[in-house]
Design a protein around this motif. Structure first.
Motif, mmCIF file in Angstrom:
data_model
loop_
_atom_site.group_PDB
_atom_site.id
_atom_site.type_symbol
_atom_site.label_atom_id
_atom_site.label_comp_id
_atom_site.label_asym_id
_atom_site.label_seq_id
_atom_site.Cartn_x
_atom_site.Cartn_y
_atom_site.Cartn_z
ATOM 1 N N ARG A 3 0.730 9.376 -5.675
ATOM 2 C CA ARG A 3 1.265 10.695 -5.325
ATOM 3 C C ARG A 3 2.094 11.263 -6.485
ATOM 4 O O ARG A 3 1.981 12.438 -6.846
ATOM 5 C CB ARG A 3 2.120 10.594 -4.065
ATOM 6 C CG ARG A 3 2.555 11.933 -3.506
ATOM 7 C CD ARG A 3 3.500 11.757 -2.314
ATOM 8 N NE ARG A 3 2.867 11.069 -1.207
ATOM 9 C CZ ARG A 3 3.189 9.836 -0.807
ATOM 10 N NH1 ARG A 3 4.141 9.152 -1.453
ATOM 11 N NH2 ARG A 3 2.577 9.277 0.222
ATOM 12 N N GLN A 46 -5.991 1.651 2.064
ATOM 13 C CA GLN A 46 -4.911 2.231 2.861
ATOM 14 C C GLN A 46 -4.177 3.331 2.092
ATOM 15 O O GLN A 46 -3.850 4.378 2.646
ATOM 16 C CB GLN A 46 -3.928 1.122 3.276
ATOM 17 C CG GLN A 46 -4.460 0.178 4.332
ATOM 18 C CD GLN A 46 -4.706 0.883 5.659
ATOM 19 O OE1 GLN A 46 -3.827 1.533 6.207
ATOM 20 N NE2 GLN A 46 -5.919 0.762 6.182
ATOM 21 N N ALA A 47 -3.932 3.076 0.801
ATOM 22 C CA ALA A 47 -3.254 4.091 -0.018
ATOM 23 C C ALA A 47 -4.122 5.338 -0.155
ATOM 24 O O ALA A 47 -3.634 6.470 -0.018
ATOM 25 C CB ALA A 47 -2.921 3.509 -1.393
ATOM 26 N N ALA A 89 -5.153 11.966 3.995
ATOM 27 C CA ALA A 89 -4.541 12.611 5.152
ATOM 28 C C ALA A 89 -3.493 13.637 4.729
ATOM 29 O O ALA A 89 -3.295 14.660 5.394
ATOM 30 C CB ALA A 89 -3.908 11.545 6.059
ATOM 31 N N GLU A 90 -2.808 13.392 3.623
ATOM 32 C CA GLU A 90 -1.777 14.308 3.148
ATOM 33 C C GLU A 90 -2.350 15.473 2.348
ATOM 34 O O GLU A 90 -1.628 16.410 2.007
ATOM 35 C CB GLU A 90 -0.770 13.549 2.274
ATOM 36 C CG GLU A 90 0.033 12.515 3.053
ATOM 37 C CD GLU A 90 0.946 11.704 2.139
ATOM 38 O OE1 GLU A 90 1.008 12.032 0.929
ATOM 39 O OE2 GLU A 90 1.603 10.775 2.629
ATOM 40 N N GLN A 95 -4.106 7.281 3.147
ATOM 41 C CA GLN A 95 -2.855 7.999 3.369
ATOM 42 C C GLN A 95 -2.833 9.309 2.593
ATOM 43 O O GLN A 95 -2.446 10.366 3.107
ATOM 44 C CB GLN A 95 -1.676 7.113 2.935
ATOM 45 C CG GLN A 95 -0.315 7.769 3.077
ATOM 46 C CD GLN A 95 0.062 8.047 4.528
ATOM 47 O OE1 GLN A 95 -0.376 7.310 5.432
ATOM 48 N NE2 GLN A 95 0.833 9.102 4.767
ATOM 49 N N HIS A 133 0.819 -1.202 0.000
ATOM 50 C CA HIS A 133 0.000 0.000 0.000
ATOM 51 C C HIS A 133 0.860 1.262 0.000
ATOM 52 O O HIS A 133 0.462 2.312 -0.506
ATOM 53 C CB HIS A 133 -0.977 0.013 1.192
ATOM 54 C CG HIS A 133 -0.313 0.038 2.531
ATOM 55 N ND1 HIS A 133 0.069 -1.102 3.197
ATOM 56 C CD2 HIS A 133 0.032 1.078 3.347
ATOM 57 C CE1 HIS A 133 0.611 -0.783 4.363
ATOM 58 N NE2 HIS A 133 0.603 0.537 4.475
ATOM 59 N N ASP A 134 2.106 1.197 0.548
ATOM 60 C CA ASP A 134 3.002 2.344 0.476
ATOM 61 C C ASP A 134 3.458 2.580 -0.963
ATOM 62 O O ASP A 134 3.556 3.738 -1.416
ATOM 63 C CB ASP A 134 4.216 2.120 1.374
ATOM 64 C CG ASP A 134 3.870 2.205 2.852
ATOM 65 O OD1 ASP A 134 2.867 2.887 3.168
ATOM 66 O OD2 ASP A 134 4.579 1.611 3.668
ATOM 67 N N ALA A 161 0.521 4.100 -2.799
ATOM 68 C CA ALA A 161 0.358 5.508 -2.441
ATOM 69 C C ALA A 161 1.432 6.359 -3.112
ATOM 70 O O ALA A 161 1.163 7.465 -3.605
ATOM 71 C CB ALA A 161 0.419 5.674 -0.921
#
Length: 474
Positions: free
Chosen positions: A34, A67-68, A74-75, A71, A26-27, A30
């Motif tokens: 991004r 999850q991605a 939130a950003e 995240q 998921h990181d 993301a």
């Protein structure tokens, strides 16, 4: 991670490195989202797929997608609302380039007195649509195949008949080629002339710059020849190396003069003497208001005269439809001079043939002549009352007039001042190879309504007056 091949757009957009096993799935997802947002591939306001759909198409779990998404919400890169799609909420800052910031935005054009456009508001939309529908319903299988580079035989036959009855041309379908307009037709002719060993062509000065550019782009050397009140100075042709000449015989642009009978005959004699050719631009021939237009020179000498025409000034330049008539000995050379040149779309060609065959083109021209005759008379009267120091030159024809200003008037300053007030004008010198001491403006009345003419002329008067006063002796 394994990426499903069911959605190539997302697989390409999200650059997820499958070799990065040091970061959680998921990181990595993301990070890919991004990066796509930061470099503008995902624009602000764009909707992302539902988490379940994206997970299925990327071949991963739905948990990794949620999850991605969470995240990035939130950003601040994404925004999520209940009952609505998750959307991009951030955009890279758009900085204008430093050079662009130094230039002011030009003022909007309120009135257009520049030449070049017909009255596109009067385009015959209904009948053109009927012609297109008729063509689509009647086109046979081979009409929809590879087009003939010379143009569809139906349109070439129709054009040959039309030019014979309306312009006195001496031609048939074998000598007619369909092109995208006057400039395209001239480029094809110049390539053919170059292949035949003709390297120099004469052009009118002043004249339409794109014609000079087309000849130069085709590899020919261009020689400007002056134009006076009788048209092109034929006597000067013998002094130069040209064996071809481009001439507007019916209504020269931009001076508006008609080539005199003696010079028409002189041009044909010259072409025979030098074993060369006349390229006749039949510009504005459909719009003559004081009497019927004279027939084309091509009918006098079909073995020495090319004929160019288009519907750009009669219907609309957006159609991109024109024609050229070549001498019989040059017809094949014209068609093979540029093998990559494509004819206009076949369905448009067939629509024009239908439009002509059903009499709609002639009806449209009759209505346009009445409208433009009245508009020209209104413009001339208004100029006479608002700018009595000016003088109208040229014949009563076409879609423009030549306005000669008092000696010493600064036409460049007039054009700039008028542009600042929202009036578009054209300086005669912008069509010259060499500037002249005789100031003049080329005023088009095709792209302006009758109601706007008094307002436009008032702005023109205000732009001219300061330059006339400044040039007057004290």
């Amino acid at each position: 991670m394994a990426v499903s091949q069911t959605n190539f757009a997302w697989a390409t957009l999200l650059e997820i490195d499958p070799a990065r096993r040091d970061r959680r799935l998921h990181d990595r997802l993301a990070g890919a989202l991004r990066a796509a947002i930061r470099d503008g591939r995902l624009a602000e306001g764009a909707a992302l797929p539902p988490s379940r759909a994206l997970a299925e198409e990327l071949g991963c779990s739905r948990w990794a997608v949620t999850q991605a998404y969470g995240q990035l919400v939130a950003e601040g890169y994404l925004a999520a609302r209940v009952g609505s799609a998750t959307r991009v909420a951030w955009a890279p800052r758009a900085e204008p380039p430093p050079r662009a910031r130094r230039f002011r935005t030009p003022p909007p054009v309120r009135y257009d007195l520049a030449p070049g456009l017909p009255d596109v508001r009067a385009f015959p939309r209904r009948r053109w649509a009927e012609a297109v529908r008729a063509v689509i319903g009647s086109a046979v299988r081979y009409d929809l195949g590879l087009p003939d580079p010379a143009g569809h035989e139906v349109l070439r036959t129709t054009l040959a008949q039309y030019l014979g009855r309306s312009r006195g041309a001496d031609t048939d379908a074998t000598s007619v080629s369909v092109c995208a307009g006057i400039t395209d037709g001239l480029a094809r002719i110049c390539r053919a002339l170059g292949a035949e060993g003709i390297t120099d062509v004469a052009v009118e000065d002043p004249g339409w710059p794109r014609l000079r550019d087309a000849a130069t782009a085709a590899g020919l050397r261009v020689h400007p020849v002056p134009v006076d009140d009788d048209g092109l100075r034929v006597d000067l042709l013998a002094r130069g190396p040209a064996r071809a000449v481009v001439v507007g015989a019916a209504h020269q642009f931009p001076t508006g003069v008609v080539l005199s009978p003696d010079r028409r005959a002189g041009l044909v004699r010259w072409a025979r003497e030098v074993d060369g050719y006349v390229i006749e631009d039949d510009y504005d021939a459909e719009f003559r208001y004081d009497h019927r237009p004279v027939a084309v020179m091509q009918g006098m000498a079909p073995d020495r005269v090319f004929l160019l025409g288009s519907v750009s000034k009669t219907l609309s330049p957006a159609l991109g439809l024109g024609w050229l008539v070549a001498p019989g000995a040059m017809a094949a050379a014209v068609r093979t001079a540029n093998r990559v040149a494509a004819a206009p779309p076949v369905l448009d060609q067939l629509a024009l043939a239908t439009f002509i065959d059903r009499g709609w083109y002639d009806a449209h021209l009759r209505a346009a002549r009445r409208r433009f005759r009245a508009r020209r008379e209104l413009l001339v009267r208004t100029l006479g009352s608002q700018l009595p120091q000016g003088r109208i030159a040229g014949s009563a024809a076409g879609l423009h007039v030549l306005l000669r200003l008092p000696d010493g008037a600064d036409t460049r300053a007039v054009v700039r001042s008028a542009a600042a007030a929202g009036l578009r004008l054209a300086d005669l010198d912008s069509y010259r190879v060499r500037r002249s001491a005789r100031p003049a403006l080329v005023l088009g009345y095709g792209n302006i309504s009758d109601a706007e003419i008094p307002l436009a002329v008032a702005l023109l008067r205000d732009a001219v007056r300061p330059t006339v006063r400044a040039s007057s002796p004290r």
